[in-house]
Scaffold this motif. Structure first.
Motif, PDB file in Angstrom:
ATOM      1  N   ALA B  52       0.834  -1.201   0.000  1.00 50.04           N
ATOM      2  CA  ALA B  52       0.000   0.000   0.000  1.00 50.04           C
ATOM      3  C   ALA B  52       0.868   1.250   0.000  1.00 50.04           C
ATOM      4  CB  ALA B  52      -0.919  -0.019   1.225  1.00 50.04           C
ATOM      5  N   LYS B  53       1.931   1.187   0.786  1.00 47.13           N
ATOM      6  CA  LYS B  53       2.845   2.328   0.875  1.00 47.13           C
ATOM      7  C   LYS B  53       3.541   2.550  -0.469  1.00 47.13           C
ATOM      8  CE  LYS B  53       5.232   5.474   2.997  1.00 47.13           C
ATOM      9  NZ  LYS B  53       4.543   6.738   3.202  1.00 47.13           N
ATOM     10  N   ALA B  54       4.024   1.462  -1.029  1.00 46.95           N
ATOM     11  CA  ALA B  54       4.724   1.555  -2.305  1.00 46.95           C
ATOM     12  C   ALA B  54       3.788   2.106  -3.373  1.00 46.95           C
ATOM     13  CB  ALA B  54       5.241   0.179  -2.702  1.00 46.95           C
ATOM     14  N   ARG B  55       2.567   1.630  -3.314  1.00 41.63           N
ATOM     15  CA  ARG B  55       1.596   2.056  -4.310  1.00 41.63           C
ATOM     16  C   ARG B  55       1.294   3.545  -4.164  1.00 41.63           C
ATOM     17  NH1 ARG B  55      -4.351  -0.596  -5.190  1.00 41.63           N
ATOM     18  NH2 ARG B  55      -4.571   0.051  -7.362  1.00 41.63           N
ATOM     19  N   SER B  56       1.135   3.962  -2.925  1.00 42.39           N
ATOM     20  CA  SER B  56       0.832   5.380  -2.716  1.00 42.39           C
ATOM     21  C   SER B  56       2.011   6.233  -3.147  1.00 42.39           C
ATOM     22  CB  SER B  56       0.457   5.635  -1.266  1.00 42.39           C
ATOM     23  OG  SER B  56       1.605   5.741  -0.477  1.00 42.39           O
ATOM     24  N   THR B  57       3.225   5.709  -2.941  1.00 45.60           N
ATOM     25  CA  THR B  57       4.417   6.442  -3.381  1.00 45.60           C
ATOM     26  C   THR B  57       4.382   6.653  -4.895  1.00 45.60           C
ATOM     27  OG1 THR B  57       5.633   5.377  -1.612  1.00 45.60           O
ATOM     28  CG2 THR B  57       6.934   6.437  -3.321  1.00 45.60           C
ATOM     29  N   VAL B  58       4.131   5.573  -5.599  1.00 41.96           N
ATOM     30  CA  VAL B  58       4.118   5.650  -7.057  1.00 41.96           C
ATOM     31  C   VAL B  58       3.038   6.616  -7.526  1.00 41.96           C
ATOM     32  CG1 VAL B  58       3.626   4.323  -9.142  1.00 41.96           C
ATOM     33  CG2 VAL B  58       5.110   3.372  -7.384  1.00 41.96           C
ATOM     34  N   ARG B  59       1.910   6.542  -6.878  1.00 40.41           N
ATOM     35  CA  ARG B  59       0.802   7.376  -7.327  1.00 40.41           C
ATOM     36  C   ARG B  59       0.979   8.827  -6.905  1.00 40.41           C
ATOM     37  NH1 ARG B  59      -4.438   3.638  -7.512  1.00 40.41           N
ATOM     38  NH2 ARG B  59      -5.480   5.658  -7.599  1.00 40.41           N
ATOM     39  N   ASP B  60       1.673   9.050  -5.799  1.00 39.43           N
ATOM     40  CA  ASP B  60       1.945  10.425  -5.390  1.00 39.43           C
ATOM     41  C   ASP B  60       2.874  11.101  -6.383  1.00 39.43           C
ATOM     42  OD1 ASP B  60       0.314  10.280  -3.315  1.00 39.43           O
ATOM     43  OD2 ASP B  60       1.858  10.148  -1.754  1.00 39.43           O
ATOM     44  N   ILE B  61       3.830  10.335  -6.872  1.00 42.11           N
ATOM     45  CA  ILE B  61       4.779  10.904  -7.830  1.00 42.11           C
ATOM     46  C   ILE B  61       4.067  11.258  -9.131  1.00 42.11           C
ATOM     47  CG2 ILE B  61       6.786  10.336  -9.274  1.00 42.11           C
ATOM     48  CD1 ILE B  61       7.745   8.686  -6.775  1.00 42.11           C
ATOM     49  N   ASP B  62       3.249  10.359  -9.562  1.00 45.48           N
ATOM     50  CA  ASP B  62       2.515  10.604 -10.801  1.00 45.48           C
ATOM     51  C   ASP B  62       1.114  10.025 -10.629  1.00 45.48           C
ATOM     52  OD1 ASP B  62       1.472  10.867 -13.267  1.00 45.48           O
ATOM     53  OD2 ASP B  62       2.977   9.649 -14.307  1.00 45.48           O
ATOM     54  N   PRO B  63       0.132  10.868 -10.432  1.00 44.83           N
ATOM     55  CA  PRO B  63      -1.221  10.351 -10.137  1.00 44.83           C
ATOM     56  C   PRO B  63      -1.780   9.442 -11.224  1.00 44.83           C
ATOM     57  CG  PRO B  63      -1.073  12.689  -9.684  1.00 44.83           C
ATOM     58  CD  PRO B  63       0.190  12.321 -10.383  1.00 44.83           C
ATOM     59  N   SER B  64      -1.252   9.576 -12.424  1.00 43.06           N
ATOM     60  CA  SER B  64      -1.796   8.723 -13.475  1.00 43.06           C
ATOM     61  C   SER B  64      -1.087   7.366 -13.509  1.00 43.06           C
ATOM     62  CB  SER B  64      -1.635   9.423 -14.828  1.00 43.06           C
ATOM     63  OG  SER B  64      -0.264   9.619 -15.078  1.00 43.06           O
ATOM     64  N   ASN B  65      -0.074   7.223 -12.710  1.00 38.41           N
ATOM     65  CA  ASN B  65       0.704   5.981 -12.676  1.00 38.41           C
ATOM     66  C   ASN B  65       0.114   5.022 -11.633  1.00 38.41           C
ATOM     67  OD1 ASN B  65       2.702   4.228 -13.314  1.00 38.41           O
ATOM     68  ND2 ASN B  65       4.402   5.512 -12.617  1.00 38.41           N
ATOM     69  N   ASP B  66       0.557   3.800 -11.663  1.00 30.54           N
ATOM     70  CA  ASP B  66       0.107   2.842 -10.643  1.00 30.54           C
ATOM     71  C   ASP B  66       1.164   1.770 -10.462  1.00 30.54           C
ATOM     72  OD1 ASP B  66      -1.322   1.637  -8.745  1.00 30.54           O
ATOM     73  OD2 ASP B  66      -3.037   1.094 -10.003  1.00 30.54           O
ATOM     74  N   LEU B  67       1.197   1.227  -9.279  1.00 31.65           N
ATOM     75  CA  LEU B  67       2.153   0.155  -8.984  1.00 31.65           C
ATOM     76  C   LEU B  67       1.664  -1.136  -9.619  1.00 31.65           C
ATOM     77  CD1 LEU B  67       4.699  -0.713  -7.314  1.00 31.65           C
ATOM     78  CD2 LEU B  67       3.102  -1.379  -5.543  1.00 31.65           C
ATOM     79  N   LYS B  68       2.553  -1.776 -10.294  1.00 34.83           N
ATOM     80  CA  LYS B  68       2.147  -2.994 -10.987  1.00 34.83           C
ATOM     81  C   LYS B  68       2.752  -4.222 -10.322  1.00 34.83           C
ATOM     82  CE  LYS B  68       1.572  -4.533 -15.731  1.00 34.83           C
ATOM     83  NZ  LYS B  68       2.654  -5.397 -16.154  1.00 34.83           N
ATOM     84  N   PHE B  69       3.990  -4.101  -9.942  1.00 31.30           N
ATOM     85  CA  PHE B  69       4.681  -5.280  -9.452  1.00 31.30           C
ATOM     86  C   PHE B  69       5.754  -4.821  -8.481  1.00 31.30           C
ATOM     87  CE2 PHE B  69       7.130  -9.264 -10.007  1.00 31.30           C
ATOM     88  CZ  PHE B  69       6.072 -10.142  -9.922  1.00 31.30           C
ATOM     89  N   LEU B  70       5.875  -5.549  -7.386  1.00 33.44           N
ATOM     90  CA  LEU B  70       6.868  -5.174  -6.377  1.00 33.44           C
ATOM     91  C   LEU B  70       7.715  -6.385  -6.050  1.00 33.44           C
ATOM     92  CD1 LEU B  70       7.876  -3.087  -4.236  1.00 33.44           C
ATOM     93  CD2 LEU B  70       6.110  -3.969  -2.729  1.00 33.44           C
ATOM     94  N   ARG B  71       9.005  -6.229  -6.227  1.00 34.86           N
ATOM     95  CA  ARG B  71       9.899  -7.369  -5.924  1.00 34.86           C
ATOM     96  C   ARG B  71      10.811  -6.967  -4.783  1.00 34.86           C
ATOM     97  NH1 ARG B  71      12.200  -9.676 -11.546  1.00 34.86           N
ATOM     98  NH2 ARG B  71      13.178 -11.114 -10.091  1.00 34.86           N
ATOM     99  N   ILE B  72      10.822  -7.765  -3.756  1.00 37.01           N
ATOM    100  CA  ILE B  72      11.682  -7.485  -2.606  1.00 37.01           C
ATOM    101  C   ILE B  72      12.738  -8.575  -2.566  1.00 37.01           C
ATOM    102  CG2 ILE B  72      11.784  -7.178  -0.110  1.00 37.01           C
ATOM    103  CD1 ILE B  72       8.588  -6.743  -0.538  1.00 37.01           C
TER     104      ILE B  72
END
Lengths: 956, 98
Positions: B52-72
């Motif tokens: 959720a945090k990662a997603r909000s980060t991505v969307r905060d940077i660019d509201p039209s963007n979205d998190l698709k995949f997260l690899r840890i």
């Protein structure tokens, strides 16, 4: 009387007063009168003696008493009585402390009520507290004094009053009896003036008093209580309740007595005690047991305060947790989960994201994208081939001019526990024949093992003396003070250097410094001399080897072998058995423990024979009677002699306890037994058999063969004798006597054998041959040893004085490094990991010098995964070996088939012209001759020696 | 539907080194897992918040963007997560080298 007097007084003066007395206070007066009567009774005699005045004062006393009685009564009565009281003169005026200092010519004065009446200055009526001043005309006083004479209250001041200049005398009512009397009188004009300022003056006094009293902090003002209407607050009910009321009829009791008996006289008569039975009852005192109650002391404490209780509460400390895990996780039931999974959204989602996952997972599978090359960059650089420091460095060299010079080093052993101590055995450089020729000389020179320490490169720390030249020896791994050696003559020799162990442990240089502390003149002449330790046991010569003992090894401490060759658990974990081999075709097993028979025999012997002085009798029981426990004869599979072993190797090794892991029952019991039994304890015979131990021994022979044989004797099929079975297999691999048979310290089934000019790697279980066989070297190899830390590295010594370093991972066809170490032939090498950071290799040459070389980092530091790589390499070689064998078999088969075919063909022809006749023979010979002539002719013609035409063919 | 999901997850699980697959709903509650309960709950909760945090980060940077995949990528394993509006898929793959 008082009452009467009061009445009298009243009648004298104020009727009002008397009336009051009579009306209101008759009851009180009566009461007082009663008391007074009593008083009077008690003080009657005194009274009689009193004068009139005294009577009066007594009167006052009585009145006083009365007052004290009445005081408690509230209301008007009290004030009334007080009035009376004040009117009366006080009986003991002097008792009152004269607190106030009166002005000059002002005196306290007591005026009786009568006097007060005369002068119209009755207290609280004519004079009050508020207005205490009263002027009495001087004439009145004089009149009074004349009438009453001494009774007059002014009598004490008679002269002063007479001298008084003014007409009026001022008296002041002393309400509070400040000056001891009820009045004060001013007897001069000045005093009068002073008092008349009075209000102020008195005020001032009062103020003074006030001030004084202020120091006491309180001014009491009497406020007479005012009667109020009674208000019911409910107390009347309580009163009513507490009133005892009659609830039943009263009991009537009537007591009757006959009338005539009232007041009748009683008649008593005498009687004798004896006349009647029980005439007298004796009431003696006795202890009544009914009341025999024990008094028991009881300590009891009672405290009138509430009990104290101390309590504490503390919240439990809980491990701090992430906020996400503090709560109880919400979960769905299985049904709910199933329902959610079944939704289309879920399905779509999973399908949508699945691709990404496949991609990511596959990517990881293909390669590690996060692999950091930099971290591993350095690894390869330090390996072989680079210019990094990778050659052996001379660390130290030992040679003893007296003992080891010009002798060859036959064996090198590092001390297993003391670092920096290395032992070498030296022997004459003589062949067998030379030895015989120089027998006299050889016998005279002692055969020695020299123990060197890094502390002293010139003098050996210890010299072990042997009966004959030692060709191999070994420290006992569990007790390094025991050394076993194999002699040239085949005997096994034991030393015990326990007495000199301290000498070896001494640090560098300390040895000599210590000696200096001895007093001069008392130095031990032998202090600087190297002690020579004589052997303490030698094996029986007839049961020993018949040839020089070329290899000797202790069995690892966890196992022992019994007479039947069965490996058993050695619960004592002490090395007591050893294996030796010599070229007399056998490997022998020796046990240093005394057998039962020997133990007793030894005891007898001990008394008879005396050991030479300074020799410990640790192995006395073995001396000259020591026999091998087991003899493994290596006979060849086919007739034609036996194998002559020079080196051997068994799979079990010291420190590797894996063979013990299968079952550990009755182990502990044995341990305790052996703890008590110690060294001489005979084997109990119930030790557990170690199933996991391989009873096969790899033997390298004098003829360059590698023999793999079972040491466990078996019953021979033909003879029925129990003897060592034929070797499982053997290979003639080396082109000279095998000089080294070394097992890899990392793989216990991998062996390195060196003999002649070649070396070979063997894997136990691969019977078809060596997995690696080197090509022949140009110089003879003399020894080989595995690196103790790198699985793929081993060292090979050569007779040209150089050492080869082989790295199996680098190249397998030639050594990775060759380094010249000694100008003479190297006999022995032995690498040893001294510390974590230091690895040394001892190199002994034929000149008797022991070189200690330091192995460079690159040769001792294993590369990452080296063990795995070497294991893979060995696995590969084994596969190759299997393939080779397969091809061999195939080729063999093919060859056989071809042969068979050829044979068949030939056989067919042979069958056609089976018996060759004379003609046929002749024909064949002729044909052969013709062929020969043709060939000769062709040859000659080619050389141009003959012409075709000129030399016609001979007639056929 | 459920069978298809099962099938897809099984295929993912079939990759080498995959030790666990978890499907989490938008509230962070696991609805399907191949791991034991406690591990699942832990992963679900923690990864959900991280995602959720990662997603909000991505969307905060660019509201039209979205998190698709997260690899840890961790020392021992790799955790892959794919967030969506409704669900979150977590896959844990063990590192081959370790």
């Amino acid at each position: 009387m008082s009452d009467a007097e009061i009445k009298e007084v009243s009648s004298d003066g104020h009727k009002e007063e008397t009336e009051k007395n009579g009306d209101e206070n008759s009851a009180d007066s009566k009461e007082a009168a009663q008391t007074e009567e009593k008083e009077k009774d008690s003080s009657q005699p005194e009274m009689n003696a009193n004068t009139n005045a005294e009577e009066e004062s007594l009167d006052v006393k009585k009145a006083d008493k009365k007052t004290s009685k009445i005081k408690s009564k509230p209301g008007k009565k009290e004030s009334k009585v007080l009035k009376e009281d004040i009117n009366e003169p006080v009986g003991e005026p002097l008792e009152e402390a004269n607190t106030e200092v009166l002005p000059e010519n002002v005196f306290p004065l007591f005026m009786t009520s009568k006097t007060q009446e005369i002068y119209n200055c009755k207290c609280d009526e004519d004079v009050t507290e508020e207005n205490p001043f009263k002027f009495i005309p001087k004439s009145d006083i004089l009149e009074d004094m004349r009438l009453r004479a001494a009774v007059c209250d002014f009598h004490p001041f008679k002269q002063q009053i007479l001298d008084y200049p003014g007409e009026d005398v001022l008296i002041v009512y002393d309400y509070e009896f400040k000056h001891g009397q009820n009045f004060i009188v001013a007897l001069t004009e000045e005093a009068k003036e002073l008092l008349l300022k009075a209000p102020e003056g008195e005020e001032g006094e009062a103020e003074e008093e006030g001030e004084e009293e202020e120091e006491d902090d309180t001014v009491y003002m009497y406020i007479p209580p005012e009667p109020k209407d009674w208000v019911s607050l409910g107390s009347e009910k309580e009163i009513e309740e507490s009133i005892v009321k009659e609830t039943r009829r009263k009991l009537k009791v009537s007591v009757k007595r006959i009338r005539r008996e009232f007041g009748a006289p009683v008649q008593f008569s005498d009687r004798n005690v004896g006349d009647v039975k029980d005439g007298a009852v004796d009431c003696t005192s006795y202890d009544d047991h009914n009341f025999d109650i024990k008094r028991i002391e009881l300590d009891k404490a009672v405290q009138a305060i509430s009990e104290q209780v101390t309590e504490g509460t503390q919240t439990d400390w809980k491990y701090p947790r992430n906020a996400n895990t503090q709560t109880y996780p919400r979960e769905y039931t299985e049904d709910e989960q199933a329902a959610l999974v079944a939704t289309k959204e879920c399905s779509d989602f999973v399908h949508e994201v699945a691709f990404d996952f496949h991609q990511a997972l596959q990517q990881n599978e293909i390669m590690n994208v996060f692999y950091v090359d930099w971290v591993h960059l350095g690894d390869g650089d330090d390996a072989f081939g680079s210019k990094a420091d990778n050659h052996l460095k001379e660390y130290q060299s030992f040679t003893d001019l007296q003992f080891s010079k010009d002798k060859m080093i036959t064996c090198i052993q590092w001390h297993p526990t003391i670092k920096g101590v290395v032992a070498t055995s030296v022997a004459e450089k003589l062949s067998f024949d030379q030895r015989i020729d120089n027998a006299a000389k050889v016998i005279m020179t002692p055969s020695l093992i020299l123990i060197w320490s890094f502390a002293d490169p010139i003098h050996p720390q210890l010299i072990l003396e042997a009966p004959d030249d030692i060709f191999s020896f070994a420290f006992n791994p569990t007790d390094p003070n025991h050394i076993v050696g194999g002699c040239l003559n085949g005997q096994i020799v034991m030393w015990d250097i326990a007495a000199h162990a301290d000498r070896l442990k001494q640090q560098r240089g300390s040895n000599r410094n210590k000696k200096r502390t001895v007093l001069p003149g008392f130095e031990d002449p032998n202090a600087l001399k190297t002690p020579i330790v004589r052997y303490c046991a030698v094996s029986s010569i007839e049961h020993s080897h018949k040839a020089p003992v070329t290899d000797i090894q202790w069995l690892p401490d966890h196992m022992q072998i019994n007479k039947m060759g069965v490996p058993q658990e050695n619960a004592s974990l002490q090395c007591t058995q050893l294996l030796s081999c010599a070229t007399d075709h056998c490997v022998m097993l020796w046990d240093t423990k005394a057998s039962k028979i020997h133990a007793t025999a030894m005891y007898d012997e001990k008394k008879k024979s005396q050991q030479p002085s300074g020799v410990p009798d640790t192995f006395k029981h073995l001396d000259l009677t020591w026999k091998p426990l087991l003899r493994v004869t290596l006979s060849k599979s086919e007739p034609g002699g036996d194998h002559a072993p020079t080196k051997f190797s068994i799979q079990e090794r010291q420190g590797d306890r894996s063979a013990l892991t299968s079952g550990t029952e009755n182990r502990e019991a044995d341990v305790t037994q052996t703890m008590q039994g110690g060294f001489h304890k005979p084997s109990s015979g119930k030790e557990r058999t170690l199933q996991g131990v391989k009873t096969y021994v790899y033997v390298g022979t004098e003829d360059g063969e590698i023999v793999y044989a079972d040491w466990m004797p078996q019953k021979d099929q033909d003879t029925g004798k129990i003897q060592t079975p034929k070797p499982a297999y053997y290979h003639v691999t080396h082109d000279g006597p095998v000089v080294s048979m070394q097992r890899s310290p990392f793989f216990k089934d991998v062996l390195l054998s060196v003999g002649g000019w070649t070396l070979a790697l063997w894997k136990e279980g691969v019977s078809s041959g060596p997995i690696l066989e080197s090509s022949a070297c140009n110089v003879k190899l003399s020894c080989a040893a595995w690196s103790p830390t790198r699985p793929g590295v081993f060292f090979v010594a050569k007779v040209d004085g150089s050492v080869d370093v082989w790295d199996l991972l680098d190249k397998t066809h030639e050594p990775a490094l060759t380094q010249s170490v000694s100008p003479t032939a190297i006999m022995q090498i032995y690498p040893f990991q001294v510390t974590q950071k230091q690895q040394l290799i001892a190199v002994g040459d034929i000149a008797g010098t022991l070189h200690i070389l330091e192995i460079p980092w690159s040769l001792r530091q294993a590369t990452p995964n080296e063990t795995t790589s070497v294991a893979n390499y060995i696995e590969r070689e084994v596969k190759r070996r299997a393939f080779v064998v397969e091809r061999w078999n195939f080729r063999e088969k093919e060859k056989r088939e071809i042969e068979a075919e050829v044979k068949k063909k030939a056989g067919g022809m042979a069958a056609a012209m089976a018996p060759p006749t004379e003609e046929e023979k002749e024909l064949r010979l002729r044909q052969e001759y013709e062929a020969y002539l043709n060939e000769e002719h062709t040859f000659l013609r080619e050389l141009g020696i003959v012409q075709d035409e000129e030399i016609p063919l001979p007639a056929a | 539907m459920a069978a298809e999901v099962e099938e897809t997850l099984k295929r993912i699980q079939g990759h080498r080194g995959v030790t666990g697959t978890i499907v989490v709903n938008s509230e962070g509650i696991p609805i399907k897992t191949t791991l034991d309960n406690s591990t699942t709950v832990q992963y679900a909760s923690l990864i959900h918040s991280l995602t959720a945090k990662a997603r909000s980060t991505v969307r905060d940077i660019d509201p039209s963007n979205d998190l698709k995949f997260l690899r840890i990528r961790s020392r021992k394993n790799e955790i892959m997560c794919a967030p969506d509006k409704e669900f979150l898929l977590i896959v844990i793959q063990q590192d081959e080298q370790s």
